[in-house]
Scaffold this active site. Structure first.
Site, PDB file in Angstrom:
ATOM      1  CB  SER A  89      -1.067   0.028   1.224  1.00  0.00           C
ATOM      2  OG  SER A  89      -1.419   1.246   1.322  1.00  0.00           O
TER       3      SER A  89
ATOM      4  CE1 TYR B 214      -3.892  -2.042   4.807  1.00  0.00           C
ATOM      5  CE2 TYR B 214      -3.339   0.261   4.612  1.00  0.00           C
ATOM      6  CZ  TYR B 214      -3.574  -0.938   4.106  1.00  0.00           C
ATOM      7  OH  TYR B 214      -3.595  -1.290   2.665  1.00  0.00           O
TER       8      TYR B 214
END
Length: 262
Positions: A152, A166
């Site tokens: 990501s 995350y």
């Protein structure tokens, strides 16, 4: 070498974790549409079954599923065992399964770290390790097997949203991928990462509903990603065209990272 041969993934055996929904579903469809035999795996067996039914209706390739809850080590082992009963080799492993947790700094729970790091980072290593014999069986110097890790942009930048576990897990995944590239490259297995920006997915649903306009305006290309964008990147890495790419982190984000404002 001509383009159809250079970018072909026909008859490749592919396994996509979390391949029934979101970005994983986009990737699975890309490979099936281009003649690959795709296995999808997640803990939602019904979603896997439904996705395979839809994918098999597309023709060219085929879709199959092996349910597994990646939080459970035994399920990871069962996935590898079941895969070994069906196939002798694995050409491409796409580590896509992931989770997120958002909460304010003062309230951020310890359990979030355990949950997110387990799925997004720890189990990527576990599943890759267990499936390495099948990757090795498919590999050669001229045609290495491929590991594609779905990272990501939040592992490259500091996100505005408070997703501590995350973003940390994705930064860790990017580096794990490089470490694997070094060690497994010697076994003729490449390891690369796609640092994805915003795409339509269950994980991004609430964020896009609230902030879609600002997210799109922040990207130099002015839009979120399409299925073709992420599937195309995976097909490139999985084809002969990507055979000499190893240890790379490729942003698939429309320029979101370079467009970030201080």
């Amino acid at each position: 070498m001509e383009i159809p041969e250079l970018f072909s993934v026909k008859d490749k055996v592919v396994l996509v974790t979390g391949g029934a929904k979101g970005i994983g579903r986009m990737i699975s469809e890309g490979f099936v549409r281009n003649g690959s035999k795709v296995y999808i795996s997640s803990r939602d067996a019904k979603a896997c079954e439904a996705a395979c039914k839809e994918l098999n209706a597309l023709g060219k390739g085929s879709a199959h599923y092996i349910p597994a809850d990646f939080y459970k080590l035994d399920d990871c082992k069962k996935l590898a065992e079941e895969f070994g009963k069906r196939e002798k080799k694995l050409d491409i492993l796409v580590n896509n399964s992931g989770s997120n947790w958002g909460a304010g700094y003062d309230e951020y729970p310890d359990s979030a770290w355990i949950r997110v790091l387990t799925l997004n980072l720890h189990r990527v290593f576990t599943v890759t390790q267990l499936l390495t014999p099948y990757l090795e069986a498919a590999a050669s110097k001229s045609s290495p097997s491929r590991i594609i890790n779905i990272g990501s942009v939040d592992g490259l930048r500091v996100p505005n949203l408070e997703t501590y576990a995350y973003s940390s897990s994705k930064a860790g995944l990017h580096h794990l991928s490089r470490v694997l590239a070094n060690h497994l490259g010697r076994r003729n297995i490449t390891s690369n990462t796609l640092a994805c920006g915003p795409f339509e997915s269950k994980m991004m649903k609430a964020t896009l509903e609230k902030f879609r306009e600002s997210i799109e305006s922040a990207a130099p290309l002015g839009r979120i990603g399409s299925p073709e964008d992420v599937a195309g990147a995976c097909i490139f890495l999985g084809s002969r065209a990507g055979a000499y790419i190893n240890g790379a982190t490729i942003t698939v984000d429309g320029g979101t990272v370079i467009g970030s404002k201080l």
